[in-house]
Design an enzyme around this catalytic site. Sequence first.
Site, short mmCIF file in Angstrom:
data_model
loop_
_atom_site.label_atom_id
_atom_site.label_comp_id
_atom_site.label_asym_id
_atom_site.label_seq_id
_atom_site.Cartn_x
_atom_site.Cartn_y
_atom_site.Cartn_z
N HIS A 188 -26.43 -18.86 21.85
CA HIS A 188 -24.99 -19.01 21.67
C HIS A 188 -24.50 -17.72 22.56
O HIS A 188 -24.82 -16.60 22.70
CB HIS A 188 -24.46 -18.62 20.31
CG HIS A 188 -23.15 -18.76 20.31
ND1 HIS A 188 -22.31 -19.80 20.42
CD2 HIS A 188 -22.17 -17.73 19.69
CE1 HIS A 188 -21.07 -19.29 20.29
NE2 HIS A 188 -20.67 -17.93 19.86
N ASP B 65 -14.57 -15.34 21.07
CA ASP B 65 -15.37 -16.48 20.98
C ASP B 65 -14.74 -17.60 20.43
O ASP B 65 -14.36 -17.81 19.37
CB ASP B 65 -16.68 -16.14 19.94
CG ASP B 65 -17.56 -17.11 19.88
OD1 ASP B 65 -17.41 -18.05 20.69
OD2 ASP B 65 -18.59 -16.99 19.21
#
Length: 281
Positions: free
Chosen positions: A115, A130
């Site tokens: 990620h 994010d």
Amino acid sequence: MNAHDTFIDLNAYFARIGFAGPARPEPTLDTLRALHLLHPQAIPFENLDVLLGRPVKLDLASIQHKLVTARRGGYCFEHNRLLRSVLQTLGFRVRSFAGRVLWGREAAEMPGRSHMLLLVDLDEGTWLADVGFGGMTLSAPLALETGLEQITPHGAFRLDDAGGEPRSYVLQALVNGSFTPVYRFDLDPQYDADYEMANHFVSTHPESIFVNNLLAARLAPGKRFGLLNRRLHVHHTHDEGAASESRDLSSVDELRRVLETEIGIRLPEALALDAALARLP
């Protein structure tokens, strides 16, 4: 920073996310919060290219064309590289890191880094940004402070200190009254080559969740939409006690309608996509 990441069409991006501020806003916390709220409500999370057997390209020109011009979506590497380029162009100090996904995992072993996330350094401190974690995507940056419950427009989150060297953190989300791990990350800097390798794994490895499943999500005011294969989930974030809604989508036509409306994707050509949707479990 990759030199190609400096060439971003700010006007097109601002139009895509509905940003109505100045043409070149100042690199402030208010600007970061505004962009972070709008981006995941306008640009969905989705893995249609992987499902169709197409490569996921991470150069900025490809990402801009797909997520901005073609009004598609993408996953973390696309979303956060796009946001990183926007922020850097505006003068923000941005650093790139990698997370180990804990969400939905029951196994005890430590997962690989799959990620992408960002840290933004401001006068007010360092903030986690994010916009690419699917159904649990943040709608606001979080202060890089541990043990503090932080309220966003789409729920409460917390960063826990996981120790280690370099220092590690665990992002937790408040779900059904308790904090649940989302992902773990440390402050080991990541480079574009690291993301290219992780992207190759998640888009091609037969055990990657993205290869054989449809994943799509989008935020909306007071709601999170999430689609896993044929099941649509709608979570109401304005009320922690509100029940989530789930329903199964029985036909390809119904899947296409949800992808176009609730998720907000301008779908690619019909024949290949319809065949891929028909194969979903």
